[in-house]
Scaffold this motif. Sequence first.
Motif, mmCIF file in Angstrom:
data_model
loop_
_atom_site.group_PDB
_atom_site.id
_atom_site.type_symbol
_atom_site.label_atom_id
_atom_site.label_comp_id
_atom_site.label_asym_id
_atom_site.label_seq_id
_atom_site.Cartn_x
_atom_site.Cartn_y
_atom_site.Cartn_z
ATOM 1 N N GLY A 34 0.806 -1.216 0.000
ATOM 2 C CA GLY A 34 0.000 0.000 0.000
ATOM 3 C C GLY A 34 0.838 1.264 0.000
ATOM 4 O O GLY A 34 2.067 1.228 -0.052
ATOM 5 N N GLY A 35 0.158 2.410 0.069
ATOM 6 C CA GLY A 35 0.838 3.683 0.209
ATOM 7 C C GLY A 35 1.773 4.017 -0.940
ATOM 8 O O GLY A 35 1.518 3.714 -2.106
ATOM 9 N N LYS A 36 2.896 4.645 -0.599
ATOM 10 C CA LYS A 36 3.862 5.125 -1.581
ATOM 11 C C LYS A 36 4.792 4.003 -2.024
ATOM 12 O O LYS A 36 5.434 3.361 -1.213
ATOM 13 C CB LYS A 36 4.687 6.268 -0.986
ATOM 14 N N VAL A 37 4.852 3.787 -3.333
ATOM 15 C CA VAL A 37 5.736 2.778 -3.913
ATOM 16 C C VAL A 37 6.854 3.497 -4.665
ATOM 17 O O VAL A 37 6.608 4.254 -5.603
ATOM 18 C CB VAL A 37 4.972 1.843 -4.866
ATOM 19 N N VAL A 38 8.078 3.269 -4.246
ATOM 20 C CA VAL A 38 9.242 3.887 -4.873
ATOM 21 C C VAL A 38 9.629 3.092 -6.115
ATOM 22 O O VAL A 38 9.402 1.876 -6.193
ATOM 23 C CB VAL A 38 10.415 3.940 -3.864
ATOM 24 N N THR A 39 10.216 3.775 -7.091
ATOM 25 C CA THR A 39 10.662 3.117 -8.319
ATOM 26 C C THR A 39 11.542 1.900 -8.003
ATOM 27 O O THR A 39 12.461 1.989 -7.199
ATOM 28 C CB THR A 39 11.462 4.105 -9.196
ATOM 29 N N GLY A 40 11.225 0.785 -8.637
ATOM 30 C CA GLY A 40 11.977 -0.443 -8.418
ATOM 31 C C GLY A 40 11.333 -1.375 -7.409
ATOM 32 O O GLY A 40 11.701 -2.545 -7.321
ATOM 33 N N GLU A 41 10.370 -0.871 -6.637
ATOM 34 C CA GLU A 41 9.673 -1.700 -5.660
ATOM 35 C C GLU A 41 8.467 -2.389 -6.300
ATOM 36 O O GLU A 41 7.913 -1.901 -7.291
ATOM 37 C CB GLU A 41 9.228 -0.853 -4.468
#
Length: 328
Positions: A197-204
């Motif tokens: 959930g929430g904020k997903v950073v590039t590569g995750e």
Amino acid sequence: MIERIWSGKSPIYLFLLPFSLLYGLVSSIRQFCYSISWLKSWKAPCPVVVVGNLTVGGNGKTPFVIWLVEQLHIKGCRVGVVSRGYGGYSENYPILLDIKTSTDEAGDEAVLIYQRTRAIVAVAPKRSDAIKVILAYSVVDIIITDDGLQHYALERDLELVLVDGVRRFGNGWWLPAGPMRERAGRLRSVDAVITNGGKVVTGEIPMSLSGYNFVNIQTRESCTPDFFKSAVAMAGICYPTSFFSTLRQLGVSVTEVVSFSDHQKYNVKILKALTPDNQPLIMTEKDAVKCRDFAQYNWWYLPVNVKIPNDKRKELLTKITALILEKH
């Protein structure tokens, strides 16, 4: 209070920083000793995948382990699962779980994984002991460890880290000033980061948890959210507010919420007192596995399932099954 401290909203964390620095120093020295082989790690004869956290609990790790085991079962893989068994105690380890194993012995997470997947599950403080008892019992293609990212006494072939996308890493400090077991820089050395959930950073890899049908602990019947005109909700997990929010999002009229500590042990007296008028009592599945022997007719739980985009699911499973093929 602890959530405010770990998020940095309370200045109390500043007074805890000396203890955090000591924790970080000891942790770093220990990790270094394993990296240069001053301390020895045990290598299993089959692939080992560690599913762990950088922070303390509440990241969706156990539902993800269940999802991963189920996905590997679909592919025909023979899977063993090992766990530390937090919240449980036995005079004799390792424990190989069966239908009679209680949460008092093996902990709630291990019992939940066993009941949902029927995989071969073993519990021991020393993970290598748990793996050895699984291998003595049956042939498996792969071992999944529920937690154990910081258990460097066990060699691993793949490291998967679960991150809560809403809270991320709080104030970023080690315990006890912050929620970190290891600092966020550790992510650079793992094989995949799965963000719940929430904020997903590039590569995750993005992940979500979903649930809709409630299950009665005593009768096993199921119902939809509109069955509940009003209900009391309880949760003994690390961050219970997310569970309570989920119930409200589903449209359940929650009249009261009760939070217990993570891995809380229950009895019928404690829980019956929460619903003096016999209104429905809704809990997490992790709580429910501890209540099956004394469940009342008005007790329900909400099972949740992991959702991962198809392309990321395929990519992750290909990486894991490749380990099995290499061994063969």
